[in-house]
Design an enzyme around this catalytic site. Structure first.
Site, PDB file in Angstrom:
ATOM      1  CG  PHE A 103      -1.800   1.478   1.220  1.00 43.80           C
ATOM      2  CD1 PHE A 103      -3.434   1.073   0.425  1.00 43.80           C
ATOM      3  CD2 PHE A 103      -1.147   2.900   1.535  1.00 43.80           C
ATOM      4  CE1 PHE A 103      -3.928   2.611   0.415  1.00 43.80           C
ATOM      5  CE2 PHE A 103      -2.430   3.461   2.000  1.00 43.80           C
ATOM      6  CZ  PHE A 103      -3.825   3.504   0.927  1.00 43.80           C
ATOM      7  CG  ASP A 106       5.459   3.401   1.699  1.00 47.69           C
ATOM      8  OD1 ASP A 106       5.430   3.975   3.199  1.00 47.69           O
ATOM      9  OD2 ASP A 106       4.169   3.383   1.340  1.00 47.69           O
ATOM     10  CE  LYS A 134      -1.152   6.265   7.420  1.00 46.72           C
ATOM     11  NZ  LYS A 134      -0.856   5.198   6.996  1.00 46.72           N
TER      12      LYS A 134
HETATM   13  C1  LIG Z   1      -0.712   5.536   5.156  1.00 38.61           C
HETATM   14  C2  LIG Z   1       0.406   5.374   4.055  1.00 38.61           C
HETATM   15  C3  LIG Z   1       0.235   5.621   2.993  1.00 38.61           C
HETATM   16  C4  LIG Z   1      -0.451   6.993   2.670  1.00 38.61           C
HETATM   17  O1  LIG Z   1      -0.001   7.979   3.849  1.00 38.61           O
HETATM   18  P1  LIG Z   1      -1.006   8.621   3.156  1.00 38.61           P
HETATM   19  O2  LIG Z   1      -0.215   9.747   4.172  1.00 38.61           O
HETATM   20  O3  LIG Z   1      -2.261   8.823   3.620  1.00 38.61           O
HETATM   21  O4  LIG Z   1      -0.965   9.693   1.356  1.00 38.61           O
HETATM   22  C5  LIG Z   1       0.967   5.080   1.932  1.00 38.61           C
HETATM   23  N1  LIG Z   1       2.073   3.620   2.868  1.00 38.61           N
HETATM   24  C6  LIG Z   1       1.954   3.402   3.559  1.00 38.61           C
HETATM   25  C7  LIG Z   1       2.567   2.156   3.936  1.00 38.61           C
HETATM   26  C8  LIG Z   1       1.011   3.739   4.614  1.00 38.61           C
HETATM   27  O5  LIG Z   1       0.448   3.363   5.675  1.00 38.61           O
END
Ligand SMILES: *Cc1c(COP(=O)(O)O)cnc(C)c1O
Length: 390
Positions: free
Chosen positions: A123, A210, A239
């Site tokens: 994701f 990520d 986050k």
């Molecule tokens: C939440 C998340 C995103 C997206 O972040 P947003 O601030 O909602 O755009 C991307 N990668 C990972 C692993 C996430 O958990």
């Protein structure tokens, strides 16, 4: 717009790991705004930094130097093993930045149509590029044509990596989570991450981690890849960095850190003094309160107590996690548990991929609060399975 199916509860205030609704009813927060309020709600030192900075300077734009941005960039890079930072406002934007670096890296190597290797169940966000990178058909549906330039392989599968390395000439980078969060709390093995690092070096692929959800202490290390002792070329964070204030960053080192020239990327709000000062306070507090090792200890305790107390439940397929990132996979869909947790246990949880209960408590939780979360989750799951079986 109807982008969310929301619970009807309205929270009015919070403190630490607790929230209160407008009627004064208390709730225990085991999701922390989806891995965002890692220092708890209404942290007094963060509130004070916000108030003080708001009275000095909130925004000037990236046309001018911003001291708090430089300070936060240096701090993040030193923690992550990186050298340069680009600031934005969300995880998706941080990953967009990484994907633009991958394209530049590809073109600098003479690859006309560079592709990025991404993972099943990964994701990376909801923008058009990051949703295409995401390995979940439900995220794609309705938004075709998807942005091209991705090759997808199974997660934590070394043979799949080797096949791509042998067969595909136009791959230039890999985008991967050290722990898949939204994809069901799946942890990449150390052997896999080390082999991935080796293959990236051998094939001149950028290794782009990520760490938007797993980063900043949650797994019991500052960054999830540090458990495996590997160093990526690019790291994305967001986050937890602002404890609720929107901020994201893409960090890079060596050649990847030198790819952008002025004019190739930008953000109006990204890296503003307010968000960056708060980011610095967040890092200070994580360090001062030793929350990284605290997350490791409490995460193990949470995982072990859930494993012990749900061991007799046939319908619980797996309980896994890393630090304070924990998933309980059931053999049946359980999205209704979010509502039931609120109503029956006054507990905030999340269910991802329909069958996995996801727990992401704040890193500041006390041991008693973690034990309380475990107790409420066990009661919830037992009650749900009892009714479902009857
Ligand atoms: C939440 C998340 C995103 C997206 O972040 P947003 O601030 O909602 O755009 C991307 N990668 C990972 C692993 C996430 O958990």
């Amino acid at each position: 717009m109807q982008a969310y199916a929301r619970e009807p509860v309205v929270f009015d205030r919070g403190r630490g790991a607790h929230l209160w609704d407008a009627d004064g009813r208390a709730y225990l927060d085991a999701i922390a705004g989806v891995a965002v309020t890692n220092l708890g709600h209404a942290h007094p030192e963060i509130a004070e930094a916000i108030a003080d900075q708001a009275q000095r300077l909130v925004h000037t734009s990236n046309l001018y130097s911003i001291e708090w941005q430089e300070r936060l960039g240096r701090r993040l890079c030193s923690l992550a093993g990186m050298q340069r930072a680009f600031f934005c406002n969300s995880g998706a934007e941080a990953n967009e930045t990484a994907l633009k670096l991958a394209r530049l890296h590809g073109h600098s190597r003479g690859v006309a149509s560079p592709r990025v290797l991404v993972m099943e169940n990964g994701f990376h966000g909801r923008t058009l590029a990051t949703l295409a990178a995401t390995g979940n058909p439900a995220v794609h549906r309705g938004f075709e044509p998807l942005m091209p330039g991705f090759v997808r392989v199974p997660y934590d599968d070394i043979d799949a990596l080797r096949r791509v390395a042998n067969e595909t000439g136009d791959v230039v980078a890999v985008l991967i989570e050290s722990v898949q969060g939204e994809g069901g709390v799946r942890v990449a093995s150390t052997a896999y991450l080390r082999e991935l690092r080796r293959l990236c070096r051998e094939n001149d692929w950028l290794l782009m981690m990520d760490e938007v959800q797993a980063g900043l202490g949650r797994t019991g290390a500052w960054f999830g890849y540090q458990h495996a002792g590997v160093l990526p070329d690019v790291v994305t964070v967001a986050k937890g960095l602002g404890n609720g204030l929107p901020i994201g960053a893409c960090l890079a080192r060596d050649q990847a850190a030198e790819l952008f020239v002025p004019g190739q990327h930008g953000s109006t709000f990204g890296g503003n003094p307010l968000a960056c000062r708060v980011g610095c306070v967040v890092l200070d507090l994580i360090e001062r309160e030793r929350l990284v090792s605290h997350a490791a200890v409490l995460g193990r305790r949470l995982l072990e107590s859930l494993q012990a107390d749900l061991a007799d439940q046939q319908a619980v397929l797996a309980i896994r996690g890393h630090g304070l990132m924990v998933g309980i996979e059931l053999d049946r869909p359980c999205p209704e548990l979010v509502t039931r947790a609120l109503r029956e246990q006054q507990l905030l949880i999340n269910v991802t991929r329909d069958k996995t209960i996801r727990l992401l408590p704040a890193l500041i939780c006390a041991q008693a609060e973690i034990d309380d979360i475990a107790d409420r989750v066990v009661r919830l799951v037992r009650g749900f399975l009892r009714v479902a079986l009857a």
